[in-house]
Design a protein around this motif. Structure first.
Motif, PDB file in Angstrom:
ATOM      1  N   ILE B 420      60.662  21.751  47.507  1.00 13.96           N
ATOM      2  CA  ILE B 420      61.766  22.336  48.281  1.00 13.96           C
ATOM      3  C   ILE B 420      62.406  23.453  47.457  1.00 13.96           C
ATOM      4  O   ILE B 420      62.600  24.568  47.940  1.00 13.96           O
ATOM      5  N   LYS B 421      62.698  23.152  46.192  1.00 14.16           N
ATOM      6  CA  LYS B 421      63.307  24.150  45.318  1.00 14.16           C
ATOM      7  C   LYS B 421      62.396  25.375  45.174  1.00 14.16           C
ATOM      8  O   LYS B 421      62.859  26.515  45.124  1.00 14.16           O
ATOM      9  N   GLU B 422      61.091  25.132  45.108  1.00 12.77           N
ATOM     10  CA  GLU B 422      60.133  26.239  44.962  1.00 12.77           C
ATOM     11  C   GLU B 422      59.862  26.946  46.282  1.00 12.77           C
ATOM     12  O   GLU B 422      59.028  27.853  46.332  1.00 12.77           O
ATOM     13  N   LYS B 423      60.515  26.473  47.357  1.00  9.41           N
ATOM     14  CA  LYS B 423      60.371  27.083  48.697  1.00  9.41           C
ATOM     15  C   LYS B 423      58.918  27.067  49.175  1.00  9.41           C
ATOM     16  O   LYS B 423      58.436  28.017  49.796  1.00  9.41           O
ATOM     17  N   LEU B 424      58.205  25.993  48.843  1.00  6.95           N
ATOM     18  CA  LEU B 424      56.790  25.934  49.193  1.00  6.95           C
ATOM     19  C   LEU B 424      56.547  25.204  50.505  1.00  6.95           C
ATOM     20  O   LEU B 424      55.708  25.602  51.306  1.00  6.95           O
ATOM     21  N   GLY B 425      57.249  24.096  50.718  1.00  8.67           N
ATOM     22  CA  GLY B 425      57.017  23.321  51.932  1.00  8.67           C
ATOM     23  C   GLY B 425      56.836  21.859  51.615  1.00  8.67           C
ATOM     24  O   GLY B 425      57.487  21.314  50.716  1.00  8.67           O
ATOM     25  N   ARG B 426      55.905  21.216  52.332  1.00 12.42           N
ATOM     26  CA  ARG B 426      55.679  19.780  52.192  1.00 12.42           C
ATOM     27  C   ARG B 426      54.318  19.575  51.524  1.00 12.42           C
ATOM     28  O   ARG B 426      53.289  19.963  52.073  1.00 12.42           O
ATOM     29  N   ALA B 427      54.326  18.946  50.379  1.00 17.74           N
ATOM     30  CA  ALA B 427      53.089  18.795  49.614  1.00 17.74           C
ATOM     31  C   ALA B 427      52.240  17.649  50.186  1.00 17.74           C
ATOM     32  O   ALA B 427      52.732  16.542  50.345  1.00 17.74           O
ATOM     33  N   HIS B 428      50.966  17.945  50.465  1.00 15.08           N
ATOM     34  CA  HIS B 428      50.124  16.887  51.030  1.00 15.08           C
ATOM     35  C   HIS B 428      48.897  16.633  50.152  1.00 15.08           C
ATOM     36  O   HIS B 428      49.020  16.178  49.031  1.00 15.08           O
TER      37      HIS B 428
END
Lengths: 620, 456
Positions: B420-428
């Motif tokens: 979230i902090k890295e503004k990446l999304g949801r890690a799967h």
């Protein structure tokens, strides 16, 4: 080996690599442990399909006489097992093991004795500097089997490199110590030059390889797949899951492939009308408009990300609604708050949506097309441009690009064609006295009498649709807005006959806030219209579970029970809704009547829908 | 070769030796296809197939590369990210058998993104996108597992384009990305020669695993598009929707791809992990809704059987087991339970009596687990499905990639990345990469670039 490489590669590593990369897997493991259960049986040759993978790449090879020839010339007209080798890989577990397994397969085929010249083995060395015809001949002698043509050849650079690349052989030159590490692949090529199977050498199984060869040999011409038996059932979900909450549940799943589409003459059928129905307000669409609308209706590309068609929520075999969901799921899984209404007989409705906010089907289509939580398209122009660019619609709109009007007219045309009368009730009204069972007849008397259903679900004499087309407060909406609080624990079905209590906290952890729904009020702004929803027609109602504007009642029995209890009291409750005091028999009779409203031609409409192509994104 | 440092050879050697020393075994690293090249040494990269989230960063799905090489200056950092366009419900991914390409699927769009991880493993490159999977396969929606077979990919589906329910099939593609064929999951009316071991056959799909030496393949069953795309809270309140979960595991003839037997495994059996030891004729799966470990095993008569062998946590609380990972020596099984964010380790040395021997909370939620071949490094990600994920949790515990060291007794944190902090999304889904397997690796240089034409 270059000095640079020696620095980082440990002694012996290449030998290890040779064994590892060549085999990289168990050695014919099914023979490995005698104490194991009985060995599996090989499949019968011809009992399975080996669909073509791709054309076998061509390249130049050097034959036993040193003559350079195209590989295709050697493959032509025969089933060929093609392997890549090099003889210097002397590790016992390396190339020789793979060649040994190939030899076993050749032996099996020789024994069966029927294939003769139809099958050939070809081993290509990619180490031409070392593997001269003489070296290869000596190597071959260890593996060849009488009765099977097995040739050993080499390929010279640059053809060798091209062949290795085309056949995806992973090769590394190890230098002057004779190690050529590679991942060995073996190919089965048919007489037409198509690769039909590919094997990793480490997993080569002589029995299965021989069976594959025999399977190709048995294949005279590539047979069309036998279509599965058509399923007799055309309505309901893929597995009704009746009694799922009971431990005695047995599945009744039906194959998608068993669907058999049967096109109907929808325009003629619409023009002729159906027994029991009123006349469709004109003008009636023609066959071309209906056909275009039908194609569009099943086209998933009508949603922004190509995932949802109209039929995704209005599923034909599920009563042109969705039996598996209380309320539909829109684009990217977004929640839709109201139950998908059936489209059967939708052409008779003067106003559309549960709150009647729209007045023509031609216009209605733009709401789902553009809604953020339905089909999610960004603009009207975007939709029109996208359809205009799809090859299937190049000439569909009289050669012009679609417009708001023509797209609306096409989709409306198909929906108008979904007329479904001729129910047992209609036939009874038409004079066929035995068409309605006695229980349904008594149910009809209750419907129009003691239960008072026809107060809103009008049973008009001139082709009843069982709706007054007006809005009423039953308390379902009021309850959701004003009363419902999440239960501390709710039972959730987790398997057949299995349910578990789930806490409100867990249910809410990933939950959106429940969306309020004030019904007709949202259109008029009149406080008197709070929680009023349009009276749905009851034709084909047995096919359209779950019920009410929010899909909150799972079946008709629950609906009858709801009204029997007098709805949910609130200040706006419709005066006609009151406790009905129906006993169990009367409730069953009411159900029997409701079930008698299913049209005789719904089945045909569903099969017609199955005949429509589903529009999925296609690569250009 | 001139870039190779002398520090690298022990790792290369481990890689090479591993291919031999573990011959009978097949492939997280311990969960990949046996047909695939295996990484047994220190991994350099973790490829994390990540869901874009509305309102976060560039909002689209991406393949995120994290440096997991402890000797690297960028250890524990995101070193690369490729955005693919759209939110496709990014889910699982898998390498081709030669480990040159990573196929990553979207359960919503049914798009399949093919990344070259061979040319430069630090910078995966999107070389091809399959956008017509649904049309090509005859209606399969939701490509889930990407399982390497020799020269081809076997792709399980979750749904279909006709009712968005759970009936589905599997498709085969060549490594070059060409469609080959479709196999539909067995239903009551079209069992395809299979026998029902119990009362159920649903035609649903989820995962697939193969045991080549036994010529069998196992499949499990989840649910269709309607449910996996739906908000979880909404779904739990929808009685009809909750009836639409898979309750079966099917055993198939691997070579002919024909179903042999359909087992009742109620409550959505998800991941399948097969034992590596050649005397261990069994696989495990766990049921998401009923929280059981099931053993699918071959008995002394050669018959395949299925039985529930252990409860996971307190099944009454629906801990929701998700990803599982078997140790290379078949001694232990990691089981993540999504709802309580716990990683649980089971001793499975007696496969009929798994016993939980360790647990640790990883985050507010936890989905995937991947371990190195030696089991010493264990990695976790958070996201299950876009509309099922929890929306509230402590900073850094909601959407993450976390790395731990496992010493046989406890998980010790190595580093974590807050998605979230890295503004990446949801890690799967996570897959492990190594320089030693790339084009630049001196021992594994390609003779040609045959596959590099894929993107054309």
């Amino acid at each position: 080996m270059p000095a640079a490489a020696r620095r980082w590669l440990p002694p012996g590593a290449l030998a290890v690599l040779c064994a590892g990369l060549l085999i990289g897997a168990p050695l014919a493991a099914h023979e490995a442990h005698p104490a194991a259960p009985p060995a599996r049986q090989l499949p019968a040759p011809g009992s399975y399909a080996l669909p073509p993978l791709r054309a076998a790449p061509d390249g130049l090879v050097r034959d036993e006489q040193g003559k350079v020839r195209p590989l295709h010339e050697l493959l032509a007209g025969r089933i060929v097992v093609l392997s890549f080798i090099y003889t210097r890989c002397a590790d016992g577990a390396g190339c020789p093991m793979a060649s040994y397994t190939l030899s076993q397969a050749a032996g099996r085929l020789a024994k069966s004795g029927e294939l003769g010249s139809r099958v050939a083995f070809l081993s290509l060395s990619f180490d031409p500097a070392h593997d001269s015809p003489e070296v290869l001949a000596a190597y071959a002698g260890h593996f060849q089997k009488p009765g099977i043509d097995w040739r050993f050849m080499a390929a010279d650079p640059p053809s060798m490199g091209q062949l290795l690349g085309a056949y995806r052989q992973d090769v590394v030159k190890g230098g002057d110590d004779a190690s050529l590490a590679h991942t060995l692949r073996v190919f089965l090529i048919d007489a037409a030059g198509q690769i039909r199977n590919e094997y990793t050498a480490g997993f080569l199984d002589a029995g299965l390889l021989a069976t594959d060869v025999q399977t190709l040999a048995l294949e005279t011409a590539r047979k069309a797949e036998t279509p599965p038996r058509p399923s007799p059932a055309s309505t309901g979900t893929g597995d009704p899951r009746a009694g799922y909450q009971s431990g005695a549940y047995r599945s009744g799943s039906r194959a998608l492939l068993a669907r058999q589409g049967v096109p109907l003459a929808l325009a003629a059928r619409l023009a002729a009308g159906e027994p029991g129905l009123p006349a469709m307000p004109g003008p009636l669409p023609d066959a071309a408009q209906i056909a275009l609308g039908r194609r569009l209706f099943f086209d998933r590309r009508l949603s922004h990300n190509n995932t949802l068609s109209c039929a995704s929520c209005h599923v034909p075999e599920q009563g042109f609604t969705s039996n598996e969901l209380a309320t539909p799921i829109g684009i990217e899984g977004r929640s839709v708050r109201r139950n998908a209404p059936t489209l059967l007989n939708v052409g008779f409705l003067p106003r559309l949506f549960h709150d009647s906010r729209e007045n023509r089907l031609e216009q209605q289509i733009w709401a789902p097309l553009l809604a953020f939580n339905e089909m999610g398209n960004p603009a009207i122009g975007y939709v029109l441009d996208k359809i205009a660019g799809l090859p299937e619609y190049a000439t569909a709109f009289d050669g012009s690009p679609p417009t708001m009007e023509t797209l609306g007219a096409a989709l409306a045309a198909y929906q108008r064609s979904l007329i479904a009368g001729d129910s047992p009730f209609d036939r009874w009204r038409g004079g066929e006295e035995t068409a309605l069972p006695p229980a349904a007849l008594r149910g009809y008397a209750l419907f129009t009498g003691k239960a008072g259903c026809s107060g809103c679900h009008l049973a008009a004499p001139d082709g009843p649709l069982f709706t007054d087309q007006l809005w009423h407060n039953t308390g379902i909406g009021y309850r959701q807005s004003m009363i419902d609080r999440p239960a501390a624990e709710a039972a959730v079905t987790v398997g057949p006959g299995l349910s578990l209590p789930v806490s409100a906290r867990d249910r809410a952890a990933s939950s959106i806030e429940p969306v309020n729904d004030l019904g007709r009020y949202e259109v008029t702004g009149d406080p008197a219209d709070r929680w009023r929803f349009r009276t749905p027609g009851l034709r084909n109602v047995a096919l359209t579970a779950p019920y009410m504007h929010d899909g909150s009642l799972p079946d008709l029995a629950a609906v009858v029970a709801f009204y029997n209890a007098g709805g949910v009291p609130n200040e706006g409750l419709d005066a006609r809704i009151r406790p009905l005091n129906l006993d169990a028999t009367e409730r069953a009779e009411l159900l029997a009547f409701l079930e008698s409203l299913t049209g005789g031609s719904v089945d045909a409409l569903v099969k017609d829908a199955w005949a429509a192509p589903i529009g999925d994104h296609r690569a250009r | 070769m001139k870039h190779v440092t002398s520090a690298r050879w022990p790792r290369l050697f481990a890689l090479a030796l591993g291919l031999v020393a573990t011959l009978p075994a097949a492939a997280d690293e311990t969960c990949v296809s046996p047909y695939m090249k295996r990484l047994t040494g220190q991994e350099d990269f973790m490829y994390i197939w990540t869901l874009g989230a509305l309102g976060m960063g560039d909002e689209q799905d991406k393949l995120v590369t994290v440096d997991v090489q402890p000797n690297s200056k960028t250890y524990g950092k995101v070193i690369h990210s490729v955005s693919v366009g759209g939110r496709n419900e990014a889910h699982h991914s898998g390498f081709t058998d030669d480990r040159r390409f990573l196929w990553a699927g979207g359960l919503d769009s049914s798009n399949i993104f093919i990344f070259d991880v061979y040319t430069d493993p630090a910078k995966p490159k999107l070389v091809s996108t399959i956008t017509d999977f649904v049309a090509a396969t005859g209606g399969i929606v939701g490509p889930h597992s990407f399982y390497a077979l020799p020269g081809r990919m076997l792709i399980t589906g979750l749904s279909n384009n006709q009712d968005h329910g759970g009936r589905t099939g599997m498709a085969e593609y060549t490594n070059e990305g060409e469609y080959i064929t479709t196999h539909w999951m067995p239903t009551d009316d079209q069992l395809g020669g299979a026998v029902k071991a119990g009362k159920l056959a649903d035609g649903y799909g989820y995962d697939v695993r193969a045991m080549p030496r036994l010529n069998v393949m196992l499949t499990s069953s989840f649910t269709g598009w309607n449910n996996y795309m739906m908000n979880l809270g909404k779904m739990m309140a929808d009685g009809e929707a909750m009836k639409r979960f898979g309750n079966t595991v099917a055993v198939w003839d691997l070579h002919t791809r024909k179903p042999l037997k359909v087992f009742d495994v109620p409550g959505a059996p998800l991941e399948i992990r097969c034992a590596w030891n050649e005397k261990h004729d069994y696989c495990f799966t766990t049921t998401a809704l009923t929280s059981q470990i099931w053993l699918i095993h071959r008995d002394s008569k050669g018959e395949w059987q299925a039985q529930s062998v252990a409860a996971i946590g307190d099944p009454k609380k629906i801990p929701l087991p998700v990803d599982i990972s078997i140790a290379a020596d078949d001694s232990t099984l990691w089981v993540n339970t999504w709802n309580d964010g716990m990683a649980r380790l089971f001793d499975i040395s007696d496969p009929f009596k798994p016993k939980q021997i360790y647990e640790k909370q990883i985050g507010a939620q936890v989905n995937m687990v991947s371990q190195s071949w030696d089991g010493k490094r264990v990695y976790f990600t958070s996201s299950l499905l876009a509309n099922w994920d929890k929306t509230e949790g402590p900073e850094g515990d909601l959407q993450f990639f976390k790395a731990y060291a496992w010493d046989g007794k406890a998980l010790k944190p190595s580093f974590s990345v807050n998605f979230i902090k890295e503004k990446l999304g949801r890690a799967h889904q996570m897959t492990l990469g190594a320089r030693a397997m790339s084009a630049g690796a001196p021992i594994d240089r390609p003779a040609t670039t045959g596959l590099a034409t894929l993107g054309k």
